[in-house]
Scaffold this motif. Structure first.
Motif, PDB file in Angstrom:
ATOM      1  N   PHE A   1       0.862  -1.197   0.000  1.00 35.92           N
ATOM      2  CA  PHE A   1       0.000   0.000   0.000  1.00 35.92           C
ATOM      3  C   PHE A   1       0.902   1.253   0.000  1.00 35.92           C
ATOM      4  O   PHE A   1       1.176   1.845   1.045  1.00 35.92           O
ATOM      5  CB  PHE A   1      -0.953  -0.027   1.192  1.00 35.92           C
ATOM      6  N   PHE A   2       1.289   1.667  -1.221  1.00 36.41           N
ATOM      7  CA  PHE A   2       2.306   2.720  -1.381  1.00 36.41           C
ATOM      8  C   PHE A   2       1.877   4.104  -0.867  1.00 36.41           C
ATOM      9  O   PHE A   2       2.760   4.930  -0.601  1.00 36.41           O
ATOM     10  CB  PHE A   2       2.718   2.816  -2.866  1.00 36.41           C
TER      11      PHE A   2
ATOM     12  N   TYR B   1      -9.842  -3.443   2.496  1.00 38.98           N
ATOM     13  CA  TYR B   1      -9.254  -2.348   3.269  1.00 38.98           C
ATOM     14  C   TYR B   1      -7.785  -2.584   3.605  1.00 38.98           C
ATOM     15  O   TYR B   1      -7.304  -3.713   3.659  1.00 38.98           O
ATOM     16  CB  TYR B   1     -10.062  -2.051   4.535  1.00 38.98           C
ATOM     17  N   ASN B   2      -7.073  -1.443   3.778  1.00 43.45           N
ATOM     18  CA  ASN B   2      -5.708  -1.387   4.311  1.00 43.45           C
ATOM     19  C   ASN B   2      -5.779  -0.414   5.474  1.00 43.45           C
ATOM     20  O   ASN B   2      -5.797   0.806   5.272  1.00 43.45           O
ATOM     21  CB  ASN B   2      -4.733  -0.818   3.272  1.00 43.45           C
ATOM     22  N   THR B   3      -5.844  -0.917   6.691  1.00 40.91           N
ATOM     23  CA  THR B   3      -6.023  -0.045   7.852  1.00 40.91           C
ATOM     24  C   THR B   3      -4.877  -0.237   8.839  1.00 40.91           C
ATOM     25  O   THR B   3      -4.781  -1.282   9.492  1.00 40.91           O
ATOM     26  CB  THR B   3      -7.378  -0.341   8.536  1.00 40.91           C
ATOM     27  N   PRO B   4      -4.002   0.768   8.960  1.00 39.97           N
ATOM     28  CA  PRO B   4      -2.890   0.641   9.914  1.00 39.97           C
ATOM     29  C   PRO B   4      -3.392   0.550  11.358  1.00 39.97           C
ATOM     30  O   PRO B   4      -4.433   1.124  11.711  1.00 39.97           O
ATOM     31  CB  PRO B   4      -2.111   1.949   9.717  1.00 39.97           C
ATOM     32  N   LYS B   5      -2.634  -0.192  12.185  1.00 40.03           N
ATOM     33  CA  LYS B   5      -3.008  -0.285  13.600  1.00 40.03           C
ATOM     34  C   LYS B   5      -2.752   1.038  14.311  1.00 40.03           C
ATOM     35  O   LYS B   5      -3.434   1.382  15.273  1.00 40.03           O
ATOM     36  CB  LYS B   5      -2.195  -1.394  14.269  1.00 40.03           C
TER      37      LYS B   5
ATOM     38  N   GLU C   1       3.514  -4.680   6.895  1.00 43.43           N
ATOM     39  CA  GLU C   1       3.848  -4.483   5.478  1.00 43.43           C
ATOM     40  C   GLU C   1       4.800  -3.299   5.358  1.00 43.43           C
ATOM     41  O   GLU C   1       4.381  -2.148   5.557  1.00 43.43           O
ATOM     42  CB  GLU C   1       2.558  -4.231   4.684  1.00 43.43           C
ATOM     43  N   ALA C   2       6.028  -3.586   5.034  1.00 46.35           N
ATOM     44  CA  ALA C   2       7.035  -2.534   4.828  1.00 46.35           C
ATOM     45  C   ALA C   2       6.998  -1.495   5.949  1.00 46.35           C
ATOM     46  O   ALA C   2       6.945  -0.287   5.701  1.00 46.35           O
ATOM     47  CB  ALA C   2       6.824  -1.883   3.467  1.00 46.35           C
ATOM     48  N   GLY C   3       6.989  -1.976   7.185  1.00 39.00           N
ATOM     49  CA  GLY C   3       7.080  -1.079   8.338  1.00 39.00           C
ATOM     50  C   GLY C   3       5.744  -0.548   8.834  1.00 39.00           C
ATOM     51  O   GLY C   3       5.708   0.203   9.813  1.00 39.00           O
ATOM     52  N   VAL C   4       4.646  -0.893   8.178  1.00 38.18           N
ATOM     53  CA  VAL C   4       3.323  -0.438   8.633  1.00 38.18           C
ATOM     54  C   VAL C   4       2.496  -1.669   8.998  1.00 38.18           C
ATOM     55  O   VAL C   4       2.189  -2.498   8.131  1.00 38.18           O
ATOM     56  CB  VAL C   4       2.594   0.387   7.546  1.00 38.18           C
ATOM     57  N   ASP C   5       2.149  -1.781  10.284  1.00 39.75           N
ATOM     58  CA  ASP C   5       1.391  -2.944  10.749  1.00 39.75           C
ATOM     59  C   ASP C   5      -0.101  -2.666  10.571  1.00 39.75           C
ATOM     60  O   ASP C   5      -0.614  -1.642  11.041  1.00 39.75           O
ATOM     61  CB  ASP C   5       1.715  -3.178  12.237  1.00 39.75           C
ATOM     62  N   GLN C   6      -0.801  -3.594   9.886  1.00 39.93           N
ATOM     63  CA  GLN C   6      -2.210  -3.344   9.562  1.00 39.93           C
ATOM     64  C   GLN C   6      -3.140  -4.355  10.254  1.00 39.93           C
ATOM     65  O   GLN C   6      -2.763  -5.515  10.470  1.00 39.93           O
ATOM     66  CB  GLN C   6      -2.403  -3.411   8.047  1.00 39.93           C
ATOM     67  N   ILE C   7      -4.350  -3.907  10.546  1.00 45.32           N
ATOM     68  CA  ILE C   7      -5.318  -4.792  11.205  1.00 45.32           C
ATOM     69  C   ILE C   7      -5.790  -5.874  10.226  1.00 45.32           C
ATOM     70  O   ILE C   7      -5.764  -5.687   9.013  1.00 45.32           O
ATOM     71  CB  ILE C   7      -6.559  -4.023  11.758  1.00 45.32           C
TER      72      ILE C   7
ATOM     73  N   THR D   1      -6.348 -14.734  11.823  1.00 46.01           N
ATOM     74  CA  THR D   1      -4.916 -14.504  11.630  1.00 46.01           C
ATOM     75  C   THR D   1      -4.724 -13.131  10.988  1.00 46.01           C
ATOM     76  O   THR D   1      -5.696 -12.433  10.676  1.00 46.01           O
ATOM     77  CB  THR D   1      -4.301 -15.553  10.675  1.00 46.01           C
ATOM     78  N   GLU D   2      -3.453 -12.786  10.755  1.00 41.73           N
ATOM     79  CA  GLU D   2      -3.152 -11.581   9.984  1.00 41.73           C
ATOM     80  C   GLU D   2      -2.393 -11.961   8.711  1.00 41.73           C
ATOM     81  O   GLU D   2      -1.563 -11.212   8.205  1.00 41.73           O
ATOM     82  CB  GLU D   2      -2.373 -10.580  10.842  1.00 41.73           C
ATOM     83  N   GLY D   3      -2.677 -13.163   8.221  1.00 40.86           N
ATOM     84  CA  GLY D   3      -2.034 -13.648   6.995  1.00 40.86           C
ATOM     85  C   GLY D   3      -3.068 -13.960   5.938  1.00 40.86           C
ATOM     86  O   GLY D   3      -4.244 -13.596   6.063  1.00 40.86           O
TER      87      GLY D   3
END
Ligand code: CDT
Length: 313
Positions: free
Chosen positions: A53-54, A196-200, A240-246, A264-266
């Motif tokens: 998610f750039f 969705y891509n939602t950071p924690k 993901e590349a330093g950003v942890d997502q729910i 899981t988160e996979g």
């Protein structure tokens, strides 16, 4: 007779910046094949599912920005997903970043498509609620630069009759806004699918961090119940590349109840048999819109963008 659609939310674990589209597509095909073994009719993949998610990073180089976008759908790299859909007889929803040429210029959108069981695209949606900010915030651990990289979606929220159901789409941040659901509710939507891509961590409001999963579920349950439709949300989860997502990908019934959820988160399939007629009793009673809505009292919703003077003033 009830109309059962067996649906899978196909949660994806992280896609690192170095991962190729071919690899991401192979992961999606693996999930689609598992889904087939469970009799699934429709697979729901996440937002921007082909790459990392750039928008979390400030990028100036236009060619590098373009490298995250699809100029064609299907493309050589995504064609195998469409072929597998056709071969297995499974529909799918896919989020991706779209590079369009319209009105004589290049345009970038955060887009999702709905593909039927013959592998044909039947619907396209472009994300309307773009979160974050357009300006560089180098002091933040990561950013959400969707307002920089994407234009606001210009297709509204159509609902399509396909797979014997009325199906609509939204994308990530749209799920937090009741208007997104209601525009589709007013087209008798029976199923809303979204990724969705939602950071924690929410850098501008870290006090929200402990509530990320709660808010994710809260808004989708409310949207489902208030519009008497199924809602299926698929996450791209994990670090993901330093950003942890729910994670928390889930399938929610028109009753507002969560009927299946990721643990899981996979990469993980979340599957439920969804009766497209389950919302009928709500649409005939509590949420009989034609009988009970009072649009003459709702004008402010479309007249005002931000909060303004009191109506009583
Ligand atoms: N991709 C996307 O829309 N993400 C946003 C992050 C906002 S943080 C509250 C979302 O609404 O999940």
């Amino acid at each position: 007779m009830s109309r059962i659609l067996t649906i899978a939310a196909a949660q994806l674990g992280p896609i690192q910046r170095s991962e190729t589209r071919a690899s991401a597509v192979a992961r999606m095909i693996a999930l689609m094949r598992q889904a087939k073994a469970h009799g699934v009719d429709l697979v729901v993949y996440p937002e921007a599912a082909l790459t990392a998610f750039f928008p979390h990073w400030w990028i100036e180089d236009e060619a590098e920005i373009d490298s995250y976008f699809e100029a064609a759908m299907p493309s050589n790299e995504t064609a195998p997903l469409f072929e597998e859909s056709r071969r297995l007889g499974i529909g799918f929803h896919l989020g991706f970043c779209e590079l369009a040429h319209e009105e004589g210029r290049r345009r970038r959108f955060n887009t999702a498509i709905l593909v039927d069981k013959s592998g044909a695209i039947v619907g396209k949606y472009r994300k309307i609620h773009l979160p974050g900010h357009p300006e560089h915030r180098p002091e933040a651990p990561f950013q959400n630069l969707e307002k920089r990289y994407f234009e606001t979606g210009n297709l509204g929220w159509p609902v399509w009759r396909t797979m014997d159901a009325n199906i609509g789409m939204m994308i990530c941040n749209d799920r937090r806004w009741p208007e997104s659901y209601r525009v589709m509710g007013l087209q008798d939507v029976e199923l809303i699918v979204l990724g969705y891509n939602t950071p924690k961590h929410n850098p501008p409001a870290p006090d929200h961090d402990r509530l990320g999963n709660f808010h994710n579920q809260l808004v989708m349950q409310a949207g489902a119940y208030q519009n008497a439709c199924w809602v299926v949300g698929a996450a791209k989860a994990g670090p993901e590349a330093g950003v942890d997502q729910i994670g928390g990908s889930c399938i929610i019934a028109p009753t507002g109840e969560v009927v299946a959820q990721a643990v899981t988160e996979g990469d993980e399939l979340v599957i439920a048999r969804c009766d497209m007629d389950l919302g009928r009793s709500y649409k005939a009673s509590t949420f009989n819109f034609a009988k009970h809505r009072e649009p003459q009292a709702y004008g402010m919703i479309v007249e005002r963008k931000g909060a303004g003077p009191l109506l009583s003033a």
